[in-house]
Design a protein around this motif. Structure first.
Motif, PDB file in Angstrom:
ATOM      1  N   SER A   1      20.281 -70.356 -33.989  1.00  0.00           N
ATOM      2  CA  SER A   1      20.330 -71.667 -33.255  1.00  0.00           C
ATOM      3  C   SER A   1      18.928 -72.335 -33.249  1.00  0.00           C
ATOM      4  CB  SER A   1      20.500 -71.202 -31.691  1.00  0.00           C
ATOM      5  OG  SER A   1      19.523 -70.674 -31.098  1.00  0.00           O
ATOM      6  N   ARG A   2      17.883 -71.633 -33.710  1.00  0.00           N
ATOM      7  CA  ARG A   2      16.390 -72.158 -33.777  1.00  0.00           C
ATOM      8  C   ARG A   2      15.787 -72.416 -32.418  1.00  0.00           C
ATOM      9  NH1 ARG A   2      15.246 -76.937 -36.909  1.00  0.00           N
ATOM     10  NH2 ARG A   2      17.326 -77.515 -36.577  1.00  0.00           N
ATOM     11  N   MET A   3      16.436 -71.752 -31.390  1.00  0.00           N
ATOM     12  CA  MET A   3      15.977 -71.883 -30.114  1.00  0.00           C
ATOM     13  C   MET A   3      14.877 -71.161 -29.763  1.00  0.00           C
ATOM     14  SD  MET A   3      16.799 -73.733 -27.113  1.00  0.00           S
ATOM     15  CE  MET A   3      18.571 -74.035 -27.446  1.00  0.00           C
ATOM     16  N   ASP A   4      13.667 -71.977 -29.678  1.00  0.00           N
ATOM     17  CA  ASP A   4      12.217 -71.309 -29.371  1.00  0.00           C
ATOM     18  C   ASP A   4      11.735 -71.400 -28.139  1.00  0.00           C
ATOM     19  OD1 ASP A   4      10.604 -73.977 -29.000  1.00  0.00           O
ATOM     20  OD2 ASP A   4      12.145 -74.296 -30.410  1.00  0.00           O
ATOM     21  N   PRO A   5      10.988 -70.634 -27.684  1.00  0.00           N
ATOM     22  CA  PRO A   5      10.405 -70.504 -26.277  1.00  0.00           C
ATOM     23  C   PRO A   5      10.330 -71.823 -25.504  1.00  0.00           C
ATOM     24  CG  PRO A   5       9.568 -68.672 -27.345  1.00  0.00           C
ATOM     25  CD  PRO A   5      10.039 -69.525 -28.738  1.00  0.00           C
ATOM     26  N   THR A   6       9.586 -72.721 -26.442  1.00  0.00           N
ATOM     27  CA  THR A   6       9.337 -73.956 -25.631  1.00  0.00           C
ATOM     28  C   THR A   6      10.527 -74.768 -25.330  1.00  0.00           C
ATOM     29  OG1 THR A   6       7.243 -74.097 -27.005  1.00  0.00           O
ATOM     30  CG2 THR A   6       8.129 -76.246 -26.252  1.00  0.00           C
ATOM     31  N   THR A   7      11.478 -74.788 -26.386  1.00  0.00           N
ATOM     32  CA  THR A   7      12.761 -75.427 -26.098  1.00  0.00           C
ATOM     33  C   THR A   7      13.614 -74.802 -24.888  1.00  0.00           C
ATOM     34  OG1 THR A   7      13.031 -76.013 -28.359  1.00  0.00           O
ATOM     35  CG2 THR A   7      14.957 -76.504 -27.084  1.00  0.00           C
ATOM     36  N   GLN A   8      13.605 -73.333 -24.709  1.00  0.00           N
ATOM     37  CA  GLN A   8      14.290 -72.783 -23.768  1.00  0.00           C
ATOM     38  C   GLN A   8      13.567 -73.245 -22.197  1.00  0.00           C
ATOM     39  OE1 GLN A   8      14.697 -68.308 -24.119  1.00  0.00           O
ATOM     40  NE2 GLN A   8      14.045 -68.703 -26.150  1.00  0.00           N
ATOM     41  N   THR A   9      12.262 -73.232 -22.392  1.00  0.00           N
ATOM     42  CA  THR A   9      11.586 -73.757 -21.239  1.00  0.00           C
ATOM     43  C   THR A   9      11.628 -74.853 -20.604  1.00  0.00           C
ATOM     44  OG1 THR A   9       9.861 -71.991 -22.028  1.00  0.00           O
ATOM     45  CG2 THR A   9       9.375 -73.785 -20.006  1.00  0.00           C
ATOM     46  N   VAL A  10      11.645 -75.849 -21.676  1.00  0.00           N
ATOM     47  CA  VAL A  10      12.195 -77.230 -21.345  1.00  0.00           C
ATOM     48  C   VAL A  10      13.480 -77.363 -20.623  1.00  0.00           C
ATOM     49  CG1 VAL A  10      12.530 -79.766 -22.187  1.00  0.00           C
ATOM     50  CG2 VAL A  10      10.453 -78.183 -22.744  1.00  0.00           C
ATOM     51  N   GLN A  11      14.564 -76.722 -21.412  1.00  0.00           N
ATOM     52  CA  GLN A  11      15.794 -76.752 -20.756  1.00  0.00           C
ATOM     53  C   GLN A  11      15.866 -76.128 -19.443  1.00  0.00           C
ATOM     54  OE1 GLN A  11      18.208 -74.596 -23.905  1.00  0.00           O
ATOM     55  NE2 GLN A  11      19.055 -76.851 -24.512  1.00  0.00           N
ATOM     56  N   SER A  12      14.987 -75.179 -19.239  1.00  0.00           N
ATOM     57  CA  SER A  12      15.114 -74.583 -17.914  1.00  0.00           C
ATOM     58  C   SER A  12      14.685 -75.451 -16.893  1.00  0.00           C
ATOM     59  CB  SER A  12      14.530 -73.171 -17.899  1.00  0.00           C
ATOM     60  OG  SER A  12      14.330 -72.578 -16.510  1.00  0.00           O
ATOM     61  N   LEU A  13      13.584 -76.273 -17.131  1.00  0.00           N
ATOM     62  CA  LEU A  13      12.875 -77.276 -16.314  1.00  0.00           C
ATOM     63  C   LEU A  13      13.825 -78.323 -16.097  1.00  0.00           C
ATOM     64  CD1 LEU A  13      10.280 -78.513 -15.024  1.00  0.00           C
ATOM     65  CD2 LEU A  13      10.199 -79.881 -17.239  1.00  0.00           C
ATOM     66  N   LEU A  14      14.745 -78.851 -16.885  1.00  0.00           N
ATOM     67  CA  LEU A  14      15.780 -79.977 -16.743  1.00  0.00           C
ATOM     68  C   LEU A  14      16.950 -79.406 -16.003  1.00  0.00           C
ATOM     69  CD1 LEU A  14      16.049 -81.375 -20.553  1.00  0.00           C
ATOM     70  CD2 LEU A  14      14.215 -82.014 -18.515  1.00  0.00           C
ATOM     71  N   ALA A  15      17.072 -78.127 -15.931  1.00  0.00           N
ATOM     72  CA  ALA A  15      18.133 -77.576 -15.019  1.00  0.00           C
ATOM     73  C   ALA A  15      17.812 -77.659 -13.764  1.00  0.00           C
ATOM     74  CB  ALA A  15      18.495 -76.265 -15.796  1.00  0.00           C
ATOM     75  N   GLY A  16      16.399 -77.681 -13.379  1.00  0.00           N
ATOM     76  CA  GLY A  16      16.073 -77.567 -11.992  1.00  0.00           C
ATOM     77  C   GLY A  16      15.462 -76.694 -11.504  1.00  0.00           C
ATOM     78  N   PRO A  17      14.778 -76.567  -9.955  1.00  0.00           N
ATOM     79  CA  PRO A  17      14.188 -75.627  -9.794  1.00  0.00           C
ATOM     80  C   PRO A  17      14.989 -74.311  -9.508  1.00  0.00           C
ATOM     81  CG  PRO A  17      14.523 -77.089  -8.089  1.00  0.00           C
ATOM     82  CD  PRO A  17      14.848 -77.809  -9.355  1.00  0.00           C
ATOM     83  N   SER A  18      14.455 -73.252  -9.435  1.00  0.00           N
ATOM     84  CA  SER A  18      15.181 -71.962  -8.888  1.00  0.00           C
ATOM     85  C   SER A  18      15.819 -72.239  -7.683  1.00  0.00           C
ATOM     86  CB  SER A  18      14.429 -70.662  -8.850  1.00  0.00           C
ATOM     87  OG  SER A  18      13.072 -70.901  -7.781  1.00  0.00           O
ATOM     88  N   LYS A  19      16.838 -71.187  -7.073  1.00  0.00           N
ATOM     89  CA  LYS A  19      17.362 -71.643  -6.027  1.00  0.00           C
ATOM     90  C   LYS A  19      16.549 -70.968  -4.794  1.00  0.00           C
ATOM     91  CE  LYS A  19      21.848 -70.019  -7.965  1.00  0.00           C
ATOM     92  NZ  LYS A  19      23.047 -69.042  -7.949  1.00  0.00           N
ATOM     93  N   TRP A  20      15.787 -70.310  -5.183  1.00  0.00           N
ATOM     94  CA  TRP A  20      14.564 -69.877  -3.800  1.00  0.00           C
ATOM     95  C   TRP A  20      13.834 -70.780  -3.543  1.00  0.00           C
ATOM     96  CZ3 TRP A  20       9.426 -69.111  -2.733  1.00  0.00           C
ATOM     97  CH2 TRP A  20       9.085 -68.248  -1.621  1.00  0.00           C
ATOM     98  N   LEU A  21      13.069 -71.684  -4.669  1.00  0.00           N
ATOM     99  CA  LEU A  21      12.115 -72.771  -4.417  1.00  0.00           C
ATOM    100  C   LEU A  21      12.755 -73.902  -4.305  1.00  0.00           C
ATOM    101  CD1 LEU A  21       8.972 -72.803  -4.302  1.00  0.00           C
ATOM    102  CD2 LEU A  21       9.052 -73.392  -6.508  1.00  0.00           C
TER     103      LEU A  21
END
Length: 612
Positions: free
Chosen positions: A217-237
């Motif tokens: 998929s060529r999904m690198d750590p930077t792309t994973q992190t950006v996707q996680s940022l776009l998905a929103g904050p953690s439930k705790w925070l």
């Protein structure tokens, strides 16, 4: 380098179910520090419960023809620990239907050690044998990649049902999540901070992403992190922070790898939901991305460009300099404060050059400098260094004094009737926090603005008494030292929830306490440190006292301080160029400048603090 060096895992005696390491070329074991690659040696079996160097790549072996149920279970569990993000080899141990439906990437169960597996005895299943897999649960990583320590010492337990498909044993009921030992988890995943806004402050939200790029998929750590940022904050925070990205914002469809050019510019194409925004909001979105990716890469990122869905048209951009306009930084401290041998609050000037630190302390100015006979027990200084909160030597009274003008000592803002007050702490909102150890009235108190009427704060789930506290610089988290029955102290972090609008300010509360240093048997001192970390003094079970940086979600030890034994108080500034300061019973106030060794700066001092 010795040819036998490699992943330190015990042999399990089955080469067909072993975890294979990359051999030379297409399957090479990459070990840092080797002058040359080994030219001899055997492929070893690997047991998932043992540690592996984070730079070793591990891949599973497909099931052998006519493999026994035991071999299928063993091979599958080992294949789950592979560096293949899609877990294609692990899926080969499953039935076709189970392989299609299995979605282990949505969550991870982290165990303190490996899995135990036993066939279920005494039952006759018409489909085939069942295996019980168990382990000690350490934590879970949820669908938003956030780490949550296990608080109840719970056990992990699931059953693997085996069936025959074309005379081959396969697993019909795989685990509901990816299951990894702590060592495998730390090998495969890496921590990174996403950043969200709380007012004008950026708050670090730690998550975990896979360390390596998925070759398919060529999904690198930077792309994973950006996707996680776009998905929103953690439930705790989530209840105390906000994102600038509109609901439904994602990367443009088909984006698998983000463009990072030689001019240190990251280009991020967004979908239609993320493109219909005004420039100020867009620039705040880019600011979140810039701080997040810089935290991940540890390298210089000078510019972030957000692109429209066509992948070419510029939506907006920020540079490292322009992004700073959207963030209220924590001021770099000009002084470090402590209580001297005469129980006065004193301060030492901090030079920009660590080699030019002033070693001579001066009394803190204002009423404290002229208050004859007044003894200070502990203190906290506001971030702008214009006021100080001091607890009297006896621990009974809390005063707020100015550090800019002379005058008499004011009346205390809070007093303990039959106990003592902890050392106070200021937050980014200018509120003052302290705990009362009075057995009849113990609890957490907040003084709004340092001058308002003291308000008792509800701490949900508190089990024990608060003996120490420290508010984070971002103002949304509170670190608490909690003493339980038996006298042992443990560290927790809680979320500071404030009422919206102009409602009842007394409704400020601390919610969802979670362990911040579960690896330590006891914690004796702590401080917030840069990038949302904690600096903790404590000991592991059977160990000695030491100082370590911890990730605030309680997930792992980030680093330890050299030679940090015998400390009973510690403080760190948000500015990483400032020295760590601590109190040692033998040496008094000691400093650890970046890249240097500990040195004594005040033999008779105690209770060191930075502003905050």
């Amino acid at each position: 380098m010795d040819a036998e060096r490699g992943p330190r895992r015990a042999e399990v005696g089955r080469s067909r179910t072993a975890t294979a390491l990359l051999a030379l070329g297409a399957s090479a074991v990459l070990v840092s520090g080797c002058a040359s690659m080994p030219t001899r040696g055997e492929i070893r079996s690997v047991e998932a419960s043992q540690g592996v160097d984070s730079q070793v790549r591990v891949f599973g072996v497909p099931p052998a023809d006519k493999a026994s149920p035991a071999d299928i279970v063993e091979g599958f569990l080992e294949a789950m620990t592979s560096d293949d993000p899609q877990l294609e080899t692990a899926r080969k141990y499953l039935t076709a239907e189970a392989a299609k439906d299995w979605k282990p990437g949505s969550a991870v169960t982290v165990l303190s050690a490996g899995l135990d597996r036993l066939p279920v005895q005494g039952e006759k299943d018409p489909d085939g044998p069942r295996w019980k897999v168990t382990g000690k649960k350490l934590a879970t990583v949820d669908e938003r990649s956030a780490y949550q320590p296990e608080t109840g010492g719970g056990r992990y337990e699931e059953y693997l049902q085996l069936v025959q498909v074309d005379k081959q044993w396969r697993i019909a009921t795989p685990p509901s999540s990816l299951v990894l030992s702590e060592s495998d988890f730390q090998r495969i995943y890496k921590p990174v901070n996403k950043y969200y806004f709380a007012g004008n402050s950026l708050v670090a939200d730690p998550v975990y992403v896979r360390q390596r790029t998925d070759p398919e998929s060529r999904m690198d750590p930077t792309t994973q992190t950006v996707q996680s940022l776009l998905a929103g904050p953690s439930k705790w925070l989530g209840p105390v922070v906000a994102t600038s990205f509109p609901t439904g914002t994602e990367l443009r469809e088909g984006t698998k790898s983000l463009s990072y050019d030689g001019q240190n510019t990251l280009r991020v194409p967004l979908n239609l939901n993320g493109s219909n925004v005004a420039q100020p909001q867009c620039q705040k979105m880019a600011t979140q991305l810039l701080y997040t990716v810089r935290d991940l890469t540890g390298s210089r990122l000078d510019r972030v460009e957000l692109l429209r869905p066509d992948g070419k048209s510029l939506l907006c951009s920020v540079t490292a300099a322009s992004a700073a306009a959207f963030v209220s930084p924590t001021p770099s401290p000009e002084h470090q404060y402590y209580v001297d041998k005469d129980f006065r609050l004193v301060r030492m000037f901090l030079s920009v050059n660590a080699d030019e630190q002033q070693d001579k302390a001066e009394p803190a100015p204002g009423p404290l400098a002229t208050a004859a006979g007044f003894k200070v027990g502990s203190a906290a200084v506001t971030y702008d260094e214009k006021r100080a909160a001091v607890v009297s030597f006896e621990g009974r009274d809390l005063y707020v004094v100015t550090l800019t003008t002379a005058g008499p000592m004011p009346q205390p803002v809070l007093s303990s009737k039959n106990g003592k007050l902890t050392a106070p702490s200021w937050d980014a909102h200018g509120d003052l926090w302290v705990a009362d150890l009075d057995p009849q009235a113990q609890g957490l108190w907040r003084i709004p603005g340092g001058t308002g009427a003291p308000q008792k704060v509800d701490v949900a789930g508190l089990d024990g008494r608060i003996t120490g506290l420290k508010a984070s610089a971002d103002g949304v988290r509170l670190a608490l030292l909690v003493e339980k029955e038996g006298g042992r102290k443990n560290l927790f972090t809680g979320r500071i929830e404030r009422p919206e609008g102009q409602g009842d300010a007394s409704r400020v509360s601390v919610r969802e306490l979670r362990p911040a240093a579960p690896q330590m048997a006891e914690v004796t001192a702590m401080s917030w440190a840069p990038r949302g970390r904690l600096l903790v003094v404590g000991r592991e079970s059977g160990g000695v006292d030491q100082a370590r940086y911890m990730l605030a979600d309680g997930s792992m030890i980030a680093a330890s301080l050299p030679g940090a034994t015998g400390l009973s108080a510690i403080a760190a500034a948000e500015d990483e160029s400032r020295p760590v300061v601590a109190y040692s019973g033998e040496d008094g106030i000691v400093w650890l400048p970046p890249g240097a060794q500990w040195r004594t700066v005040a033999a008779g001092g105690q209770a060191p603090v930075y502003p905050g």
